[in-house]
Design a protein around this motif. Structure first.
Motif, short mmCIF file in Angstrom:
data_model
loop_
_atom_site.label_atom_id
_atom_site.label_comp_id
_atom_site.label_asym_id
_atom_site.label_seq_id
_atom_site.Cartn_x
_atom_site.Cartn_y
_atom_site.Cartn_z
N VAL A 51 0.81 -1.17 -0.01
CA VAL A 51 0.00 0.07 -0.15
C VAL A 51 0.69 1.27 0.05
O VAL A 51 0.31 2.37 -0.33
N ARG A 52 2.21 0.94 0.32
CA ARG A 52 3.03 2.31 0.32
C ARG A 52 4.36 1.92 -0.39
O ARG A 52 4.92 0.92 -0.34
N GLY A 53 5.07 3.00 -0.93
CA GLY A 53 6.38 3.01 -1.53
C GLY A 53 6.35 2.84 -3.14
O GLY A 53 5.13 2.98 -3.62
N GLU A 54 7.56 2.29 -3.50
CA GLU A 54 7.86 2.07 -4.77
C GLU A 54 6.80 1.15 -5.49
O GLU A 54 6.56 1.39 -6.79
N PHE A 55 6.61 0.02 -4.95
CA PHE A 55 5.63 -0.97 -5.38
C PHE A 55 4.36 -1.06 -5.09
O PHE A 55 3.62 -1.99 -5.01
N LYS A 56 3.70 0.24 -4.93
CA LYS A 56 2.47 0.47 -4.23
C LYS A 56 1.60 -0.19 -5.14
O LYS A 56 1.76 -0.10 -6.49
N GLY A 57 0.63 -0.92 -4.95
CA GLY A 57 -0.59 -1.47 -5.44
C GLY A 57 -0.25 -3.04 -6.13
O GLY A 57 -1.11 -3.83 -6.69
N VAL A 58 0.94 -3.29 -5.95
CA VAL A 58 1.36 -4.80 -6.23
C VAL A 58 0.96 -5.98 -5.21
O VAL A 58 1.10 -5.90 -4.02
N ASP A 59 0.37 -7.13 -5.74
CA ASP A 59 0.03 -8.22 -4.94
C ASP A 59 0.94 -9.41 -5.05
O ASP A 59 1.65 -9.23 -6.28
N GLY A 60 1.03 -10.17 -4.20
CA GLY A 60 2.10 -11.25 -3.94
C GLY A 60 1.92 -11.93 -3.01
O GLY A 60 1.05 -11.75 -1.76
N LYS A 61 2.90 -12.94 -2.84
CA LYS A 61 2.91 -13.92 -1.68
C LYS A 61 4.33 -13.47 -0.99
O LYS A 61 5.27 -13.34 -1.75
N ILE A 62 4.25 -13.86 0.27
CA ILE A 62 5.30 -13.66 0.79
C ILE A 62 6.41 -14.85 0.70
O ILE A 62 6.01 -16.11 0.83
N SER A 63 7.65 -14.67 0.18
CA SER A 63 8.48 -15.74 0.00
C SER A 63 9.67 -16.01 0.88
O SER A 63 10.14 -16.88 1.29
N LYS A 64 10.19 -14.74 1.68
CA LYS A 64 11.06 -14.68 2.67
C LYS A 64 10.80 -13.74 3.87
O LYS A 64 10.21 -12.50 3.26
N ILE A 65 11.27 -13.93 5.14
CA ILE A 65 10.86 -12.97 5.89
C ILE A 65 12.41 -12.60 6.69
O ILE A 65 13.18 -13.35 6.84
N SER A 66 12.63 -11.25 6.57
CA SER A 66 13.85 -10.75 7.45
C SER A 66 13.56 -10.27 8.62
O SER A 66 12.96 -9.03 8.74
N THR A 67 13.96 -10.90 9.63
CA THR A 67 13.52 -10.52 11.08
C THR A 67 14.54 -8.96 11.47
O THR A 67 14.01 -8.18 12.04
N GLN A 68 15.79 -9.13 11.08
CA GLN A 68 16.68 -8.09 11.18
C GLN A 68 16.09 -6.83 10.52
O GLN A 68 16.28 -5.86 11.26
N LYS A 69 15.51 -6.78 9.54
CA LYS A 69 15.08 -5.43 8.78
C LYS A 69 13.74 -5.34 9.06
O LYS A 69 13.17 -4.52 8.42
N SER A 70 12.93 -6.17 9.63
CA SER A 70 11.53 -6.08 9.84
C SER A 70 10.72 -5.97 8.55
O SER A 70 9.84 -5.28 8.42
N SER A 71 11.35 -6.77 7.60
CA SER A 71 10.84 -6.70 6.19
C SER A 71 10.55 -7.99 5.62
O SER A 71 10.89 -9.09 6.15
N VAL A 72 9.83 -8.23 4.42
CA VAL A 72 9.48 -9.28 3.87
C VAL A 72 9.79 -9.07 2.30
O VAL A 72 9.84 -7.94 1.83
N ALA A 73 10.34 -10.35 1.74
CA ALA A 73 10.32 -10.23 0.24
C ALA A 73 9.10 -10.90 -0.32
O ALA A 73 8.66 -11.83 0.31
N VAL A 74 8.72 -10.37 -1.39
CA VAL A 74 7.49 -10.81 -2.02
C VAL A 74 7.87 -11.39 -3.28
O VAL A 74 8.79 -10.96 -4.12
N GLU A 75 7.16 -12.57 -3.75
CA GLU A 75 7.29 -13.26 -4.69
C GLU A 75 7.20 -12.29 -6.05
O GLU A 75 6.18 -11.67 -6.06
N GLY A 76 8.24 -12.27 -7.05
CA GLY A 76 7.72 -11.58 -8.24
C GLY A 76 8.44 -10.07 -8.20
O GLY A 76 8.58 -9.29 -9.35
N ILE A 77 8.93 -9.59 -6.96
CA ILE A 77 9.30 -8.26 -6.93
C ILE A 77 10.92 -8.25 -6.95
O ILE A 77 11.29 -8.97 -5.69
N LYS A 78 11.74 -7.91 -7.87
CA LYS A 78 13.14 -8.03 -7.90
C LYS A 78 13.55 -6.82 -8.55
O LYS A 78 12.65 -6.30 -9.24
N LYS A 79 14.83 -6.48 -8.00
CA LYS A 79 15.43 -5.28 -8.73
C LYS A 79 16.67 -5.83 -9.51
O LYS A 79 17.12 -6.87 -9.11
#
Length: 150
Positions: A51-79
């Motif tokens: 809902v916020r940021g560069e990839f706003k509006g993108v749907d996907g599934k969570i593939s990885k979770i990073s506890t250190q960064k309090s963040s998640v990687a979403v399938e299909g979103i890569k740079k």
């Protein structure tokens, strides 16, 4: 100690267990009505919407979770890096809305529904039952294959 300094200390210098509890994300409106909760801890396999940021509006599934960064990687979103390699983009959990839950963990679903999770099985039972084959038949099959090959 100043409140801002205290808050930063609680967030950035927290222990691993405390940090893993901070991996919460908002639930969608229909899930809020269903479970009576506004947020949930994210797990691999949950479907989300950014809902916020560069990839706003993108749907996907969570593939990885990073506890250190309090963040998640979403399938299909890569740079793409300068050398052409692709790498996962980690998105903070506060910028996500959970649209559907991973139902494998029955304990988690029972907690969300407000039921006593100790009566529920920890994980879903396997749909396929593994049939035990006696060892004699396995050995006989190997011998038969070897004879067929000759």
């Amino acid at each position: 100690m100043k409140p801002t300094k205290m808050r930063n200390q609680m967030i950035y210098q927290s222990t691993y267990t405390t940090k893993s509890k901070q991996l919460g994300s908002a639930l969608s409106k229909d899930l809020q009505k269903k479970y009576g909760k506004r947020s949930v801890r994210v797990v691999e396999g949950d479907s989300i919407k950014i809902v916020r940021g560069e990839f706003k509006g993108v749907d996907g599934k969570i593939s990885k979770i990073s506890t250190q960064k309090s963040s998640v990687a979403v399938e299909g979103i890569k740079k793409e890096a300068t050398k052409g390699e692709k790498y996962d983009v980690y998105i903070h959990t506060s910028n996500l809305v959970v649209t559907s839950l991973n139902g494998e963990d029955k304990w988690r679903i029972a907690k969300l529904e407000g039921k006593d999770p100790s009566n529920q099985p920890k994980t879903a039972p396997k749909s396929e039952t593994v049939k035990e084959v006696p060892k004699e038949t396995k050995v006989a099959d190997k011998v038969k294959k070897e004879e067929d090959e000759k």
